[in-house]
Motif scaffolding. Structure first.
Motif, PDB file in Angstrom:
ATOM      1  N   ASP A   1       0.800  -0.836  -0.152  1.00  0.00           N
ATOM      2  CA  ASP A   1       0.030  -0.350  -0.216  1.00  0.00           C
ATOM      3  C   ASP A   1       1.235   1.331  -0.039  1.00  0.00           C
ATOM      4  OD1 ASP A   1      -1.783   1.505   0.602  1.00  0.00           O
ATOM      5  OD2 ASP A   1      -2.063   1.344   2.700  1.00  0.00           O
ATOM      6  N   LEU A   2       1.876   1.086   0.717  1.00  0.00           N
ATOM      7  CA  LEU A   2       2.544   2.238   0.856  1.00  0.00           C
ATOM      8  C   LEU A   2       3.828   2.614  -0.547  1.00  0.00           C
ATOM      9  CD1 LEU A   2       4.533   1.942   4.597  1.00  0.00           C
ATOM     10  CD2 LEU A   2       2.272   4.026   3.863  1.00  0.00           C
ATOM     11  N   VAL A   3       4.399   1.972  -0.727  1.00  0.00           N
ATOM     12  CA  VAL A   3       4.575   1.365  -1.999  1.00  0.00           C
ATOM     13  C   VAL A   3       4.390   2.477  -3.645  1.00  0.00           C
ATOM     14  CG1 VAL A   3       6.334   0.930  -4.048  1.00  0.00           C
ATOM     15  CG2 VAL A   3       6.633   0.098  -1.414  1.00  0.00           C
ATOM     16  N   THR A   4       2.693   1.824  -3.841  1.00  0.00           N
ATOM     17  CA  THR A   4       2.107   1.663  -4.390  1.00  0.00           C
ATOM     18  C   THR A   4       1.321   3.290  -4.205  1.00  0.00           C
ATOM     19  OG1 THR A   4       0.063   0.490  -3.454  1.00  0.00           O
ATOM     20  CG2 THR A   4       1.465  -0.211  -5.297  1.00  0.00           C
ATOM     21  N   SER A   5       1.129   3.748  -3.169  1.00  0.00           N
ATOM     22  CA  SER A   5       0.467   5.196  -3.143  1.00  0.00           C
ATOM     23  C   SER A   5       2.028   6.074  -3.223  1.00  0.00           C
ATOM     24  CB  SER A   5       0.582   5.155  -1.343  1.00  0.00           C
ATOM     25  OG  SER A   5      -0.441   4.570  -1.098  1.00  0.00           O
ATOM     26  N   LEU A   6       3.142   5.935  -3.280  1.00  0.00           N
ATOM     27  CA  LEU A   6       4.485   6.633  -3.522  1.00  0.00           C
ATOM     28  C   LEU A   6       4.531   6.859  -4.749  1.00  0.00           C
ATOM     29  CD1 LEU A   6       6.505   8.426  -2.541  1.00  0.00           C
ATOM     30  CD2 LEU A   6       8.192   6.452  -2.416  1.00  0.00           C
ATOM     31  N   LEU A   7       3.957   5.852  -5.628  1.00  0.00           N
ATOM     32  CA  LEU A   7       4.354   6.049  -6.986  1.00  0.00           C
ATOM     33  C   LEU A   7       3.322   6.503  -7.546  1.00  0.00           C
ATOM     34  CD1 LEU A   7       5.880   2.065  -7.410  1.00  0.00           C
ATOM     35  CD2 LEU A   7       6.812   4.021  -7.984  1.00  0.00           C
ATOM     36  N   VAL A   8       1.807   5.888  -6.966  1.00  0.00           N
ATOM     37  CA  VAL A   8       0.443   6.998  -8.212  1.00  0.00           C
ATOM     38  C   VAL A   8       0.666   8.270  -8.157  1.00  0.00           C
ATOM     39  CG1 VAL A   8      -1.308   7.356  -8.175  1.00  0.00           C
ATOM     40  CG2 VAL A   8      -1.238   5.273  -8.136  1.00  0.00           C
ATOM     41  N   LEU A   9       1.299   9.142  -6.717  1.00  0.00           N
ATOM     42  CA  LEU A   9       1.537   9.948  -6.025  1.00  0.00           C
ATOM     43  C   LEU A   9       2.517  11.476  -7.171  1.00  0.00           C
ATOM     44  CD1 LEU A   9       0.444   9.856  -2.433  1.00  0.00           C
ATOM     45  CD2 LEU A   9      -0.633  10.762  -4.176  1.00  0.00           C
ATOM     46  N   VAL A  10       3.941  10.521  -7.076  1.00  0.00           N
ATOM     47  CA  VAL A  10       4.339  10.640  -7.632  1.00  0.00           C
ATOM     48  C   VAL A  10       3.887  10.938  -9.353  1.00  0.00           C
ATOM     49  CG1 VAL A  10       7.236  10.152  -9.115  1.00  0.00           C
ATOM     50  CG2 VAL A  10       6.382  10.287  -6.629  1.00  0.00           C
ATOM     51  N   GLY A  11       3.616  10.170  -9.646  1.00  0.00           N
ATOM     52  CA  GLY A  11       2.975  10.235 -11.075  1.00  0.00           C
ATOM     53  C   GLY A  11       2.176  10.900 -11.419  1.00  0.00           C
ATOM     54  N   PHE A  12       1.454  11.257 -10.567  1.00  0.00           N
ATOM     55  CA  PHE A  12       0.177  12.240 -10.476  1.00  0.00           C
ATOM     56  C   PHE A  12       0.825  13.905 -10.555  1.00  0.00           C
ATOM     57  CE2 PHE A  12      -2.660  15.142  -8.202  1.00  0.00           C
ATOM     58  CZ  PHE A  12      -3.621  15.162  -9.386  1.00  0.00           C
ATOM     59  N   ALA A  13       1.664  13.772  -9.312  1.00  0.00           N
ATOM     60  CA  ALA A  13       2.537  15.083  -9.594  1.00  0.00           C
ATOM     61  C   ALA A  13       3.213  15.490 -10.938  1.00  0.00           C
ATOM     62  CB  ALA A  13       3.582  14.754  -8.339  1.00  0.00           C
ATOM     63  N   ILE A  14       3.757  14.309 -11.589  1.00  0.00           N
ATOM     64  CA  ILE A  14       4.560  14.805 -13.046  1.00  0.00           C
ATOM     65  C   ILE A  14       3.756  15.282 -13.911  1.00  0.00           C
ATOM     66  CG2 ILE A  14       5.897  14.366 -14.518  1.00  0.00           C
ATOM     67  CD1 ILE A  14       7.109  11.738 -12.584  1.00  0.00           C
ATOM     68  N   PRO A  15       3.538  16.470 -14.400  1.00  0.00           N
ATOM     69  CA  PRO A  15       2.771  16.835 -15.525  1.00  0.00           C
ATOM     70  C   PRO A  15       2.868  16.106 -16.747  1.00  0.00           C
ATOM     71  CG  PRO A  15       4.124  18.596 -14.504  1.00  0.00           C
ATOM     72  CD  PRO A  15       4.675  17.289 -14.475  1.00  0.00           C
ATOM     73  N   GLY A  16       1.858  15.657 -17.366  1.00  0.00           N
ATOM     74  CA  GLY A  16       1.848  14.670 -18.998  1.00  0.00           C
ATOM     75  C   GLY A  16       2.925  15.360 -20.021  1.00  0.00           C
ATOM     76  N   PHE A  17       2.613  16.622 -19.464  1.00  0.00           N
ATOM     77  CA  PHE A  17       3.788  16.842 -20.816  1.00  0.00           C
ATOM     78  C   PHE A  17       5.290  16.830 -20.876  1.00  0.00           C
ATOM     79  CE2 PHE A  17       3.567  20.515 -18.524  1.00  0.00           C
ATOM     80  CZ  PHE A  17       4.391  21.272 -18.691  1.00  0.00           C
ATOM     81  N   VAL A  18       5.124  17.098 -19.290  1.00  0.00           N
ATOM     82  CA  VAL A  18       6.803  17.068 -19.396  1.00  0.00           C
ATOM     83  C   VAL A  18       7.749  15.574 -18.866  1.00  0.00           C
ATOM     84  CG1 VAL A  18       8.311  16.774 -17.240  1.00  0.00           C
ATOM     85  CG2 VAL A  18       6.919  18.876 -17.489  1.00  0.00           C
ATOM     86  N   LEU A  19       6.263  14.530 -19.015  1.00  0.00           N
ATOM     87  CA  LEU A  19       7.011  13.078 -18.947  1.00  0.00           C
ATOM     88  C   LEU A  19       6.584  13.649 -20.469  1.00  0.00           C
ATOM     89  CD1 LEU A  19       6.881  10.000 -18.248  1.00  0.00           C
ATOM     90  CD2 LEU A  19       4.214  10.270 -18.059  1.00  0.00           C
ATOM     91  N   GLY A  20       5.885  13.622 -21.444  1.00  0.00           N
ATOM     92  CA  GLY A  20       5.851  13.422 -22.934  1.00  0.00           C
ATOM     93  C   GLY A  20       7.241  13.924 -23.756  1.00  0.00           C
ATOM     94  N   VAL A  21       7.075  14.540 -23.160  1.00  0.00           N
ATOM     95  CA  VAL A  21       9.668  14.958 -23.468  1.00  0.00           C
ATOM     96  C   VAL A  21      10.092  14.101 -23.274  1.00  0.00           C
ATOM     97  CG1 VAL A  21      10.783  16.899 -23.434  1.00  0.00           C
ATOM     98  CG2 VAL A  21       8.391  17.442 -23.335  1.00  0.00           C
TER      99      VAL A  21
END
Length: 344
Positions: A151-171
């Protein structure tokens, strides 16, 4: 229920009128309209340069252009009529779903929307499907294992992914997988020779092109649905009927999926219509621009920048109407999921 639906439908009328009126009024004060841009083009200037500036009492671009020609342009775009008359004419067209014709494209607004929609559908529908198919089971697993390392690891991964803007990840994806490794194409939804390919090759080519744009869009959509599913499941797991079901000897799998999950569906199902319809009509400007996808997001941006008022107002009317109807369907889903809900 019928009276509630009727009231909601009637309330859509003043809401639509208010949205259109506010946008129409704002448009009247925006400088660099289609008349000024056309005059600027006649003078050989770029429409985005001096054509967007207004100084003093008049527009500079009109200097050196015959007044009769300017009046002809005003009549061509309908700006020779009073604003109230133009607004009323627009409402009469919208009442019969005539969205008008673009100022800068030789097409109607309907044709432009239908032309750009496949790109936005491809991007939005894949994002929607992957978000729900991954987030809901992940949310259930997190609720069952609440407080564990998983639960803790997946929450961390999900929130980190949520914090990264889509266009930054796209670049980043373009640079790594499109540029350095060259595993995926850099732009477009299909290859240039797509028409000459077989159906199997077309599907493969389309999926090959859609991987990076969808990956950029879907990462941020995981967090909300995942955490919403987890919290809804945790709220239900703590209730008395779960203890009763377990005391009767039901398996944990049956308790979770047949009882807890069904009651936890309410916040998910009620948001399902809006998310599903939104997949057809939403467009991400930054993602579409980054991957050279000519969709609704790019159309909306270009229409605003070029002051293509029929496209701006026509798409606004269409999407607002769809949004209001979808919101009504979402509210009615409460009754479908839980018959105890009453709107009286």
């Amino acid at each position: 229920m019928s009276s509630y639906i009727l009231r909601r439908l009637l309330l859509m009328i003043p809401t639509l009128l208010g949205v259109l009126l506010m946008t129409f009024v704002v448009i009247q004060f925006v400088p660099g309209g289609p008349v000024e841009q056309m005059v600027s083009q006649l003078q050989g200037r770029d429409s985005g340069g001096e054509g967007a500036a207004v100084a003093g009492a008049g527009y500079r671009g009109r200097q050196g252009v015959d007044a009769a020609r300017i009046e002809e342009i005003r009549q061509q775009y309908g700006f020779d009529k009073p604003p109230t008359e133009r607004f009323w004419q627009m409402l009469k067209q919208f009442a019969v779903f005539d969205l008008g014709k673009s100022f800068f494209y030789p097409k109607t607004v309907w044709e432009l929307v239908k032309e750009k929609m496949p790109v936005s559908i491809s991007l939005g529908l894949w994002t929607f499907l992957l978000s729900y198919l991954i987030s809901v089971p992940l949310g259930v697993a997190k609720a069952v294992r609440a407080g564990s390392t998983f639960d803790l690891v997946t929450s961390l991964l999900v929130l980190v992914g949520f914090a990264i803007p889509g266009f930054v990840l796209g670049v980043a994806l373009l640079v790594v997988f499109g540029g350095q490794l060259q595993w995926f194409p850099l732009r477009g939804l299909t290859s240039a020779n797509w028409e000459q390919l077989t159906w199997g090759a077309r599907i493969t080519d389309y999926l090959w092109h859609i991987v990076l744009p969808v990956a950029s869009s879907v990462l941020g959509a995981f967090a909300v649905t995942t955490l919403l599913t987890k919290n809804a499941m945790l709220e239900e797991i703590r209730k008395q009927y779960v203890l009763t079901a377990r005391a009767k000897g039901l398996s944990e799998r049956r308790v979770i999926w047949n009882h807890v999950f069904r009651n936890a569906l309410i916040p998910l199902v009620t948001g399902f219509p809006a998310a599903f319809i939104g997949a057809f009509f939403t467009g991400s400007l930054l993602i579409e621009t980054l991957f050279s996808l000519d969709g609704l997001g790019l159309l909306s941006y270009e229409s605003v920048m070029r002051r293509d008022y029929p496209v701006v107002l026509g798409t606004l009317y269409l999407f607002t109407l769809i949004g209001l109807v979808t919101k009504l369907i979402s509210d009615l889903c409460y009754v479908w999921v839980d018959p105890r809900v009453k709107f009286d």
